[in-house]
Design a protein around this motif. Structure first.
Motif, PDB file in Angstrom:
ATOM      1  N   GLU A   1       0.832  -1.210   0.000  1.00  0.00           N
ATOM      2  CA  GLU A   1       0.000   0.000   0.000  1.00  0.00           C
ATOM      3  C   GLU A   1       0.862   1.253   0.000  1.00  0.00           C
ATOM      4  O   GLU A   1       0.549   2.236  -0.671  1.00  0.00           O
ATOM      5  CB  GLU A   1      -0.924   0.004   1.221  1.00  0.00           C
ATOM      6  CG  GLU A   1      -1.926  -1.127   1.253  1.00  0.00           C
ATOM      7  CD  GLU A   1      -1.419  -2.366   1.986  1.00  0.00           C
ATOM      8  OE1 GLU A   1      -2.258  -3.123   2.498  1.00  0.00           O
ATOM      9  OE2 GLU A   1      -0.191  -2.577   2.037  1.00  0.00           O
ATOM     10  N   ASP A   2       1.946   1.219   0.769  1.00  0.00           N
ATOM     11  CA  ASP A   2       2.867   2.348   0.857  1.00  0.00           C
ATOM     12  C   ASP A   2       3.477   2.638  -0.508  1.00  0.00           C
ATOM     13  O   ASP A   2       3.571   3.792  -0.929  1.00  0.00           O
ATOM     14  CB  ASP A   2       3.959   2.027   1.885  1.00  0.00           C
ATOM     15  CG  ASP A   2       4.956   3.151   2.073  1.00  0.00           C
ATOM     16  OD1 ASP A   2       4.529   4.317   2.119  1.00  0.00           O
ATOM     17  OD2 ASP A   2       6.172   2.867   2.187  1.00  0.00           O
TER      18      ASP A   2
ATOM     19  N   LYS B   1       0.741   4.201  -2.892  1.00  0.00           N
ATOM     20  CA  LYS B   1       0.418   5.588  -2.540  1.00  0.00           C
ATOM     21  C   LYS B   1       1.565   6.537  -2.884  1.00  0.00           C
ATOM     22  O   LYS B   1       1.342   7.614  -3.461  1.00  0.00           O
ATOM     23  CB  LYS B   1       0.089   5.673  -1.052  1.00  0.00           C
ATOM     24  CG  LYS B   1      -0.355   7.063  -0.607  1.00  0.00           C
ATOM     25  CD  LYS B   1      -0.746   7.064   0.860  1.00  0.00           C
ATOM     26  CE  LYS B   1      -1.164   8.463   1.313  1.00  0.00           C
ATOM     27  NZ  LYS B   1      -1.525   8.492   2.743  1.00  0.00           N
ATOM     28  N   ARG B   2       2.791   6.154  -2.544  1.00  0.00           N
ATOM     29  CA  ARG B   2       3.934   7.042  -2.798  1.00  0.00           C
ATOM     30  C   ARG B   2       4.143   7.273  -4.291  1.00  0.00           C
ATOM     31  O   ARG B   2       4.462   8.389  -4.721  1.00  0.00           O
ATOM     32  CB  ARG B   2       5.197   6.475  -2.154  1.00  0.00           C
ATOM     33  CG  ARG B   2       5.203   6.586  -0.628  1.00  0.00           C
ATOM     34  CD  ARG B   2       6.561   6.224  -0.062  1.00  0.00           C
ATOM     35  NE  ARG B   2       6.562   6.228   1.392  1.00  0.00           N
ATOM     36  CZ  ARG B   2       6.674   7.316   2.148  1.00  0.00           C
ATOM     37  NH1 ARG B   2       6.785   8.502   1.568  1.00  0.00           N
ATOM     38  NH2 ARG B   2       6.696   7.229   3.466  1.00  0.00           N
TER      39      ARG B   2
ATOM     40  N   LEU C   1       1.371   9.565  -5.659  1.00  0.00           N
ATOM     41  CA  LEU C   1       1.522  10.947  -5.204  1.00  0.00           C
ATOM     42  C   LEU C   1       2.817  11.589  -5.691  1.00  0.00           C
ATOM     43  O   LEU C   1       3.094  12.750  -5.388  1.00  0.00           O
ATOM     44  CB  LEU C   1       1.468  11.004  -3.674  1.00  0.00           C
ATOM     45  CG  LEU C   1       0.133  10.588  -3.045  1.00  0.00           C
ATOM     46  CD1 LEU C   1       0.225  10.627  -1.522  1.00  0.00           C
ATOM     47  CD2 LEU C   1      -1.001  11.473  -3.538  1.00  0.00           C
TER      48      LEU C   1
ATOM     49  N   THR D   1      -2.646   1.253  -9.075  1.00  0.00           N
ATOM     50  CA  THR D   1      -2.068   2.595  -9.158  1.00  0.00           C
ATOM     51  C   THR D   1      -2.528   3.298 -10.418  1.00  0.00           C
ATOM     52  O   THR D   1      -2.896   4.481 -10.393  1.00  0.00           O
ATOM     53  CB  THR D   1      -0.527   2.520  -9.135  1.00  0.00           C
ATOM     54  OG1 THR D   1      -0.092   1.669  -8.086  1.00  0.00           O
ATOM     55  CG2 THR D   1       0.077   3.904  -8.936  1.00  0.00           C
TER      56      THR D   1
ATOM     57  N   PHE E   1      -5.937   5.909  -9.079  1.00  0.00           N
ATOM     58  CA  PHE E   1      -5.437   7.259  -8.819  1.00  0.00           C
ATOM     59  C   PHE E   1      -5.475   8.127 -10.068  1.00  0.00           C
ATOM     60  O   PHE E   1      -4.904   9.212 -10.090  1.00  0.00           O
ATOM     61  CB  PHE E   1      -4.007   7.203  -8.273  1.00  0.00           C
ATOM     62  CG  PHE E   1      -3.914   6.653  -6.873  1.00  0.00           C
ATOM     63  CD1 PHE E   1      -3.900   7.494  -5.771  1.00  0.00           C
ATOM     64  CD2 PHE E   1      -3.847   5.279  -6.663  1.00  0.00           C
ATOM     65  CE1 PHE E   1      -3.827   6.983  -4.488  1.00  0.00           C
ATOM     66  CE2 PHE E   1      -3.760   4.759  -5.379  1.00  0.00           C
ATOM     67  CZ  PHE E   1      -3.754   5.615  -4.287  1.00  0.00           C
TER      68      PHE E   1
END
Length: 288
Positions: free
Chosen positions: A81-82, A85-86, A89, A105, A109
């Motif tokens: 998950e990390d 998200k990274r 973003l 991803t 997003f």
């Protein structure tokens, strides 16, 4: 009345702080502050022990640093998950992602029809495997009913989604299992079977064979068909020249570069989005 802290407590607290600092030395600090390290950050999920990941990827990041003439730093994310998200973003520049992480991803997003990431290259397709203890009386997938099963990360394709799909095809659902758990990493799932904490585990065929070759008492119960590949992707906004240099360096290394890319143990191929249509279909089925 005032209380004095015992000297021992102060020492313990200081030791914990020092330990935390030392544990962070292998990973760059990912913040939006001015102290963020220069160069590119290459994020890899924690699919097995960090020391093994570091050993496997350091030759590759060293090669890419030389080709691009700027540092490419390995960052092992805290979780799948990390990593997702990274990358979405823009906090990391490159990522080594499994099929389900890539699709999540790319799709979850997406903003105003613009992809948040760009495919660079893929590794060869691979297979998922379900393993059991070598002394187990489980002989087929249907025997898994009323037994326990260890998954890796929830977001892992081989460690979760494709195995759920294999079970669905046999009319086996989570409710039919004695119990199950998500252990985060492939090797944790494998070791849970080695220690007979779980009856079966989901992993990759390659990792299963490696543990068997090392003498661990497991056997492969079932393997999948060849799956969509693991990929290297770039964040949205990474300049086109860098992406093209990366693609050329990984797909078309010069005679001088060939030994270095071979030393990394990675083999890369061209990839297109259509190869992930089945992945999207399975995610939709499992997460419906």
């Amino acid at each position: 009345m005032s209380f004095l802290k015992p000297p021992g407590l102060v020492i313990i607290v200081f030791s914990l702080i020092l330990s935390a600092c030392q544990n962070g030395e292998n990973n760059p600090t990912l913040t939006k502050e001015e102290h963020q390290p220069p160069g590119l950050i290459f994020a890899v999920p924690p699919y097995e022990m960090p020391s093994r990941i570091q050993q496997r990827f350091e030759p590759l990041t060293s090669y890419l640093s030389e080709v691009l003439d700027q540092p490419v730093q390995l960052y092992i994310t805290h979780s799948y998950e990390d990593q997702i998200k990274r990358l979405a973003l823009g906090e990391v520049d490159l990522a080594y992602m499994g099929p389900s992480s890539y699709v999540k991803t790319r799709d979850n997003f997406q903003q105003t029809g613009v992809n948040t990431i760009e495919l660079i290259v893929a590794e060869a397709p691979y297979r998922a495997a379900i393993i059991v203890h070598q002394n187990s009386d489980i002989k087929s997938l249907t025997d898994l009913k009323n037994h326990s099963l260890a998954f890796g990360s929830y977001h892992s394709y081989t460690g979760h989604f494709i195995v759920r799909q294999l079970l669905r095809l046999e009319q086996i659902y989570l409710r039919d299992l004695q119990f199950y758990s998500y252990l985060g990493r492939h090797e944790r799932a494998i070791m849970s079977v080695v220690h007979q904490e779980f009856d079966a585990a989901a992993t990759t065929e390659g990792l299963a064979k490696r543990f068997i070759d090392l003498g661990y008492p497991i056997r492969v119960l079932h393997t999948s068909e060849l799956l969509a590949p693991t990929v290297i992707v770039a964040r949205k906004g990474l300049d086109t020249s860098t992406i093209e240099s990366l693609r050329d360096a990984l797909l078309l290394p010069s005679d001088k570069q060939l030994p270095k890319i071979a030393q990394s143990g990675h083999h890369f191929y061209e990839v297109d989005d259509y190869e992930f249509l089945e992945v999207r279909r399975i995610l939709d089925l499992i997460e419906y």
